[in-house]
Design an enzyme around this catalytic site. Structure first.
Site, PDB file in Angstrom:
ATOM      1  N   CYS A 152     -37.539 -45.286  -0.871  1.00  0.00           N
ATOM      2  CA  CYS A 152     -38.095 -44.031  -0.359  1.00  0.00           C
ATOM      3  C   CYS A 152     -39.377 -43.667  -1.120  1.00  0.00           C
ATOM      4  O   CYS A 152     -39.325 -43.455  -2.336  1.00  0.00           O
ATOM      5  CB  CYS A 152     -37.062 -42.911  -0.487  1.00  0.00           C
ATOM      6  SG  CYS A 152     -37.667 -41.290  -0.029  1.00  0.00           S
ATOM      7  N   CYS A 209     -39.185 -40.234  -2.845  1.00  0.00           N
ATOM      8  CA  CYS A 209     -38.328 -40.279  -4.035  1.00  0.00           C
ATOM      9  C   CYS A 209     -39.092 -40.862  -5.225  1.00  0.00           C
ATOM     10  O   CYS A 209     -38.944 -40.398  -6.362  1.00  0.00           O
ATOM     11  CB  CYS A 209     -37.083 -41.110  -3.749  1.00  0.00           C
ATOM     12  SG  CYS A 209     -36.062 -40.476  -2.393  1.00  0.00           S
TER      13      CYS A 209
END
Length: 294
Positions: free
Chosen positions: A56, A59
Site C-alpha cells: 500500500c 501506508c
C-alpha cells in the site's frame, strides 16, 4: 595519559551504544506488532493501532510519522502505546475490525474502539490523544466490537477467504492452470461440499426430530378398522328400521281390517246389531203403535 584518554573513548562509545540500544528497545516496545495471538493486549490501556499492507503506497507514506509518534509517545508522560497490524499476515484481524481501506487507524481506550479519521501527521495524532479529542468520535457499538462473538465469526470468514485466495494463486502460478480452470475446480468443490453438508444436516434433523411413521401407520390402521365396522353398524340399523316398518305395517293392517268389518253388514264375533225404535202407523188402527223392528 594515553590510557586515560583511551578509557574515556571506550566509556563514550559504551554510553552511545547504550543510548541507541535503549531508544531502539523503547521504539520496538512502542510499535507492537499485533497478530491473531496477541491482539487482546490492546483491550487494556490506551492504544493507537494502525492497519497497513506492504504493497500500500499510503501506508508507506504513513510509516515515518507513525515511527515518530511511537518515539514521542514513549518519551512523553502519556500512557499511550502504538501497535501495527499487517493485514496480509493477519487477515482475521482485518475482519474483526471491519477494515475496508488502508491505512486505517483505531484509537482504543480500555476496550472502547474508535476509528481515527483526522490528518495523519504526528501533531494531529498526538493532539487527538493529549486533548482527548477521541471523546468527540463515535465509539464502535457493542455488537460490532472486535471482541464480540459475531465479529469472531467474521474473522474466521476472512481467514477462509484469504486461504482460498492463496489456493487460487497457487493453482495459477505453480500448476499453470488458467483462471477459468481454477474457478471450475472451486465450483465443483463448492457443490460437493454443499451436498455433504446438506446430507449431514438432514441426518442431524432426523436424529433430533425422528419422523412419526409408526404413529401414522397405527392411525391409518385404526381408521381402516373403523371404516370396516361402519357398514356392519349401518346394516344393523337398516334391519332395525325394516323390522320397525314391518311391525308398523302389520298393526296398520289390523286396524284397517277391524274398521271395515265394523262398517259392513256382516257382524263379526260378539258384535250385536243395534236396536232402533221407529214409529209405525196402521191404517186399520187409528192409534199409533210403537213396534220394534229388527
Amino acid at each position: 595519559m594515553a590510557r586515560v584518554h583511551t578509557v574515556q573513548q571506550i566509556l563514550q562509545i559504551f554510553i552511545f551504544f547504550t543510548l541507541v540500544l535503549c531508544s531502539i528497545t523503547s521504539l520496538v516496545s512502542a510499535n507492537r506488532d499485533l497478530n491473531e495471538d496477541n491482539w487482546k493486549e490492546i483491550l487494556e490501556g490506551e492504544w493507537m493501532v494502525k492497519f497497513y499492507a506492504p504493497w500500500c503506497p499510503a501506508c508507506t507514506a504513513l510509516a515515518p510519522a507513525w515511527r515518530e509518534l511511537a518515539a514521542r509517545a514513549g518519551r512523553s508522560k502519556l500512557s499511550l502505546r502504538t501497535a501495527a497490524v499487517d493485514v496480509t499476515r493477519s487477515p482475521g484481524l482485518s475482519g474483526r475490525f471491519m477494515v475496508t481501506a488502508l491505512p486505517t487507524i483505531f484509537h482504543v481506550k480500555d476496550g472502547s474502539f474508535r476509528q481515527y479519521k483526522g490528518p495523519r501527521d504526528v501533531e494531529s495524532l498526538l493532539s487527538f490523544v493529549e486533548q482527548a479529542r477521541w471523546r468527540q468520535a463515535a465509539a464502535v457499538p457493542g455488537w460490532q466490537a472486535p471482541d464480540s462473538l459475531q465479529m469472531s465469526l467474521v474473522a474466521e470468514l476472512f481467514k477462509l477467504s484469504q486461504a482460498l485466495r492463496t489456493v487460487h494463486t497457487t493453482l495459477m502460478e505453480t500448476y499453470g492452470l488458467p483462471t477459468w480452470g481454477s474457478y471450475l475446480i472451486f465450483a465443483i468443490a463448492t457443490i460437493f461440499i454443499g451436498a455433504i453438508l446438506g446430507l449431514v444436516l438432514v441426518c442431524v434433523i432426523d436424529l433430533l426430530y425422528p419422523p412419526r411413521r409408526a404413529h401414522k401407520l397405527q392411525l391409518s390402521q385404526a381408521e381402516l378398522a373403523s371404516a370396516r365396522s361402519k357398514p356392519d353398524e349401518e346394516e344393523l340399523i337398516a334391519e332395525d328400521i325394516v323390522d320397525d316398518s314391518e311391525r308398523a305395517g302389520s298393526d296398520a293392517e289390523r286396524h284397517s281390517a277391524s274398521d271395515t268389518s265394523s262398517e259392513g253388514g256382516a257382524p263379526s264375533g260378539d258384535a250385536r246389531p243395534e236396536r232402533t225404535d221407529t214409529p209405525a202407523k196402521c191404517d186399520d188402527d187409528p192409534k199409533a203403535i210403537s213396534v220394534g223392528v229388527t
